[in-house]
Design a protein around this motif. Structure first.
Motif, PDB file in Angstrom:
ATOM      1  N   ALA A 175       0.840  -1.197   0.000  1.00  0.00           N
ATOM      2  CA  ALA A 175       0.000   0.000   0.000  1.00  0.00           C
ATOM      3  C   ALA A 175       0.874   1.245   0.000  1.00  0.00           C
ATOM      4  N   VAL A 176       0.583   2.140  -0.932  1.00  0.00           N
ATOM      5  CA  VAL A 176       1.167   3.482  -0.940  1.00  0.00           C
ATOM      6  C   VAL A 176       0.027   4.425  -0.606  1.00  0.00           C
ATOM      7  N   VAL A 177      -0.006   4.877   0.637  1.00  0.00           N
ATOM      8  CA  VAL A 177      -1.165   5.595   1.165  1.00  0.00           C
ATOM      9  C   VAL A 177      -0.698   6.901   1.791  1.00  0.00           C
ATOM     10  N   LEU A 210     -13.580   2.097  -0.981  1.00  0.00           N
ATOM     11  CA  LEU A 210     -12.342   2.818  -1.277  1.00  0.00           C
ATOM     12  C   LEU A 210     -12.598   4.004  -2.206  1.00  0.00           C
ATOM     13  N   VAL A 211     -13.441   3.806  -3.209  1.00  0.00           N
ATOM     14  CA  VAL A 211     -13.755   4.907  -4.123  1.00  0.00           C
ATOM     15  C   VAL A 211     -14.514   6.001  -3.388  1.00  0.00           C
ATOM     16  N   TRP A 212     -15.462   5.616  -2.546  1.00  0.00           N
ATOM     17  CA  TRP A 212     -16.220   6.596  -1.775  1.00  0.00           C
ATOM     18  C   TRP A 212     -15.308   7.402  -0.860  1.00  0.00           C
ATOM     19  N   GLY A 218     -10.854  13.748  -1.752  1.00  0.00           N
ATOM     20  CA  GLY A 218     -10.274  14.349  -2.944  1.00  0.00           C
ATOM     21  C   GLY A 218      -9.058  13.593  -3.430  1.00  0.00           C
ATOM     22  N   PHE A 219      -9.054  12.267  -3.229  1.00  0.00           N
ATOM     23  CA  PHE A 219      -7.912  11.420  -3.549  1.00  0.00           C
ATOM     24  C   PHE A 219      -8.145  10.661  -4.849  1.00  0.00           C
ATOM     25  N   ASP A 220      -7.089  10.037  -5.300  1.00  0.00           N
ATOM     26  CA  ASP A 220      -7.136   9.074  -6.392  1.00  0.00           C
ATOM     27  C   ASP A 220      -6.873   7.698  -5.785  1.00  0.00           C
ATOM     28  N   VAL A 221      -7.528   6.666  -6.293  1.00  0.00           N
ATOM     29  CA  VAL A 221      -7.300   5.311  -5.807  1.00  0.00           C
ATOM     30  C   VAL A 221      -7.224   4.380  -7.003  1.00  0.00           C
ATOM     31  N   TYR A 229      -2.722   2.147  -4.452  1.00  0.00           N
ATOM     32  CA  TYR A 229      -2.370   3.552  -4.283  1.00  0.00           C
ATOM     33  C   TYR A 229      -3.609   4.317  -3.824  1.00  0.00           C
ATOM     34  N   PHE A 230      -3.461   5.054  -2.736  1.00  0.00           N
ATOM     35  CA  PHE A 230      -4.540   5.876  -2.183  1.00  0.00           C
ATOM     36  C   PHE A 230      -3.888   7.208  -1.815  1.00  0.00           C
ATOM     37  N   GLN A 231      -4.028   8.198  -2.685  1.00  0.00           N
ATOM     38  CA  GLN A 231      -3.241   9.414  -2.545  1.00  0.00           C
ATOM     39  C   GLN A 231      -3.886  10.547  -3.328  1.00  0.00           C
ATOM     40  N   PRO A 232      -3.467  11.798  -3.077  1.00  0.00           N
ATOM     41  CA  PRO A 232      -3.997  12.909  -3.866  1.00  0.00           C
ATOM     42  C   PRO A 232      -3.601  12.772  -5.327  1.00  0.00           C
ATOM     43  N   PRO A 233      -4.410  13.263  -6.239  1.00  0.00           N
ATOM     44  CA  PRO A 233      -4.023  13.238  -7.656  1.00  0.00           C
ATOM     45  C   PRO A 233      -2.722  13.998  -7.847  1.00  0.00           C
ATOM     46  N   ASN A 234      -1.904  13.482  -8.731  1.00  0.00           N
ATOM     47  CA  ASN A 234      -0.601  14.094  -8.980  1.00  0.00           C
ATOM     48  C   ASN A 234      -0.456  14.380 -10.466  1.00  0.00           C
ATOM     49  N   PRO A 235      -1.153  15.418 -10.962  1.00  0.00           N
ATOM     50  CA  PRO A 235      -1.081  15.702 -12.399  1.00  0.00           C
ATOM     51  C   PRO A 235       0.332  16.094 -12.810  1.00  0.00           C
ATOM     52  N   ALA A 236       0.763  15.573 -13.943  1.00  0.00           N
ATOM     53  CA  ALA A 236       2.100  15.879 -14.443  1.00  0.00           C
ATOM     54  C   ALA A 236       2.166  17.326 -14.907  1.00  0.00           C
TER      55      ALA A 236
END
Length: 408
Positions: A175-177, A210-212, A218-221, A229-236
Motif C-alpha cells: 500500500a502506498v497511502v 475505497l472509491v467513496w 479528494g484522492f485518487d485510488v 495507491y490511495f493518494q492525492p491526484p498528482n497531475p504531471a
C-alpha cells in the motif's frame, strides 16, 4: 514461441519527443532497415505463478483512469508448452498471471531482456478452442480482489488512510497511502456506519468503499501491479509524450490521430448540488458555472445544466462536490484518439500533448485509457484516448448560498 516477430518503424514514426519517446528509442532494437526506419523486436512473456508459459500468440491490455479494473485478454497456442496443456488449463479453479513485454536487444541474447509488467491479475474465464488448439484467458488486474469482496464491518474509529492500508493488507498487497486525519464516522454524520451496517451491507464492496473514501478526501485510488495507491491526484506538469501531426510534411510520429469536440460541452455549463443537512435541519443548493470559450450562449444555445442531489453535505462540501463535477464534465469537451507504435512507459495518469494540427486541438490532454495490443501477425500497437477542456474557460463560484427549511 515466447514472443513476436519484429515490427518496423517507417521513417518519421520514431517517437523521439518527450520522455516516453526517448525511452522507446533506447529500448528499441537499433538495426537499420533498408527503408531507413528502426526494426523492433517486441516479445511477450506470461507467468502463471512461477511457471513461464510458452506459446503466447497475442495479448490485449486495457488500462484506464476512472476507478475501474484494468482488463486483459491473452491467446496461447496449445502444444508448445509441455506443462500448460489443455488439461492444465481446464483443471484450474483460480490463478494469477503476470503478463510482461519487452524489446529484444539488437546485440544481446534474449535472456538479457528487460521485461516490463503490463498487468498482473486474476483470470476470470478460460476458453479452450479444441479444433484450433488455442486457449484464451480473460481477466482483470488486482482491483478485482476489492471488487469481489463484500464489506462486513464498520471502520468508524479509523481514518480513510487506515482503512485503505487495512484492506490492502487483507489481500497481501502493498500500500502506498497518504495519511488522512478525519475519522470516517464523521463523514455525513456517520453515514458510513449506516452504509456498512444496515441490511444492505452485503451490496457494498471494498472497492465501493475505497472509491467513496477517495472522493470524500479528494484522492485518487487505483491498483498497479501488487500495490494499492490511495493518494492525492498528482497531475504531471509536463507531457510524457508529444505527438506531432503534420499531414503536409508527412513527419507525424503517430499512425492515427482523430480529434473530437462535444459542442454541447463547449458552451456555458452549470452544475448545481442540492442537499438536505439533517444536523442543521436545512436544505441548500450550491451552483458553479463555467463559461464557454466560444460564447455559444450568445448564439441562442442553451447552457447545459446538471443537478446532483446528495444527502447530508455541508455547504463547503457541496461546493467542492459541484466544482469537482464541473471539472469532470468539462474535461470531455475535447477528445483525441491516437494510435501509435506500442511502448511500455505511459500510464493512464500521464499527460500527452498534440501539436502540428494547426487547430485549437494543439494542447495538453489527460489520458483516459491506454489499450496495448501485441500480435504475432501484427506487431505491437497502442491506442490512447485522452481528454481536456478548451483553454480559457472561466469558472464562476456561487454568488449566494440558498438555504431553505424543506428538502430540495
Amino acid at each position: 514461441m515466447s514472443g513476436l516477430v519484429g515490427d518496423l518503424f517507417p521513417p518519421g514514426l520514431a517517437l523521439a519527443s518527450g520522455a516516453v519517446g526517448t525511452g522507446l528509442l533506447n529500448a528499441a532494437a537499433g538495426n537499420g532497415a533498408s527503408t531507413g526506419g528502426v526494426v523492433r523486436a517486441p516479445r511477450l512473456r506470461l507467468l502463471v505463478g512461477d511457471l513461464v508459459v510458452q506459446g503466447v500468440k497475442d495479448a490485449f491490455v486495457a488500462a484506464n483512469n476512472h476507478y475501474a479494473a484494468d482488463r486483459f485478454t491473452i491467446t496461447i497456442a496449445l502444444g508448445v508448452d509441455p506443462v500448460a496443456t489443455a488439461a492444465f488449463w481446464s483443471a484450474q479453479n483460480f490463478f494469477l498471471v503476470d503478463l510482461q513485454a519487452g524489446f529484444a536487444p539488437a546485440t544481446a541474447p534474449l535472456g538479457a531482456m528487460a521485461w516490463v509488467s503490463l498487468i498482473q491479475g486474476a483470470v476470470d474465464s478460460v476458453q479452450i478452442d479444441v479444433l484450433r488448439q488455442t486457449v484464451q484467458l480473460q481477466g482483470r488486474d488486482l482491483t478485482a480482489v476489492f471488487i469481489e469482496s463484500r464489506i462486513q464491518q464498520s471502520f468508524a474509529n479509523q481514518t480513510a488512510s487506515d482503512i485503505a492500508t487495512t484492506l490492502a493488507g487483507n489481500h497481501n498487497l502493498q500500500a502506498v497511502v497518504t495519511p488522512t486525519t478525519t475519522p470516517v464516522g464523521r463523514y455525513y454524520n456517520s453515514e458510513h456506519d449506516r452504509i456498512t451496517l444496515d441490511q444492505f451491507s452485503r451490496a457494498t464492496t471494498e472497492w465501493n468503499l475505497l472509491v467513496w473514501l477517495a472522493e470524500r478526501e479528494g484522492f485518487d485510488v487505483f491498483v498497479q501491479g501488487t500495490t494499492l495507491y490511495f493518494q492525492p491526484p498528482n497531475p504531471a506538469s509536463v507531457p510524457a509524450l508529444t505527438l506531432s501531426a503534420n499531414p503536409e510534411s508527412g513527419n507525424a510520429n503517430a499512425l492515427d490521430i482523430v480529434m473530437e469536440r462535444a459542442l454541447t460541452l463547449a458552451g456555458d455549463i452549470s452544475v448545481t448540488v442540492k442537499s438536505w443537512n439533517s444536523r442543521q435541519g436545512a436544505a441548500f443548493t450550491q451552483t458553479v458555472t463555467a463559461s464557454g470559450v466560444s460564447a455559444l450562449g450568445s448564439q441562442g444555445a442553451r447552457p447545459q445544466s446538471y443537478v446532483f442531489v446528495r444527502p447530508n453535505l455541508t455547504p463547503d462540501e457541496a461546493l467542492r462536490y459541484a466544482t469537482a463535477k464541473l471539472q469532470e464534465l468539462t474535461l470531455h469537451e475535447r477528445v483525441v484518439i491516437v494510435r501509435l507504435p506500442g511502448e511500455l512507459t505511459l500510464t493512464p495518469r500521464d499527460m500527452i500533448a498534440i501539436s502540428g494540427t494547426g487547430t485549437a486541438f494543439d494542447q495538453l490532454y489527460f489520458i483516459d485509457t491506454i489499450e496495448r495490443e501485441i500480435r504475432f501477425d501484427g506487431g505491437f500497437t497502442e491506442r490512447i484516448r485522452a481528454k481536456n477542456t478548451s483553454p480559457g474557460r472561466e469558472v464562476t463560484p456561487p454568488g449566494n448560498l440558498v438555504i431553505g427549511t424543506t428538502t430540495p
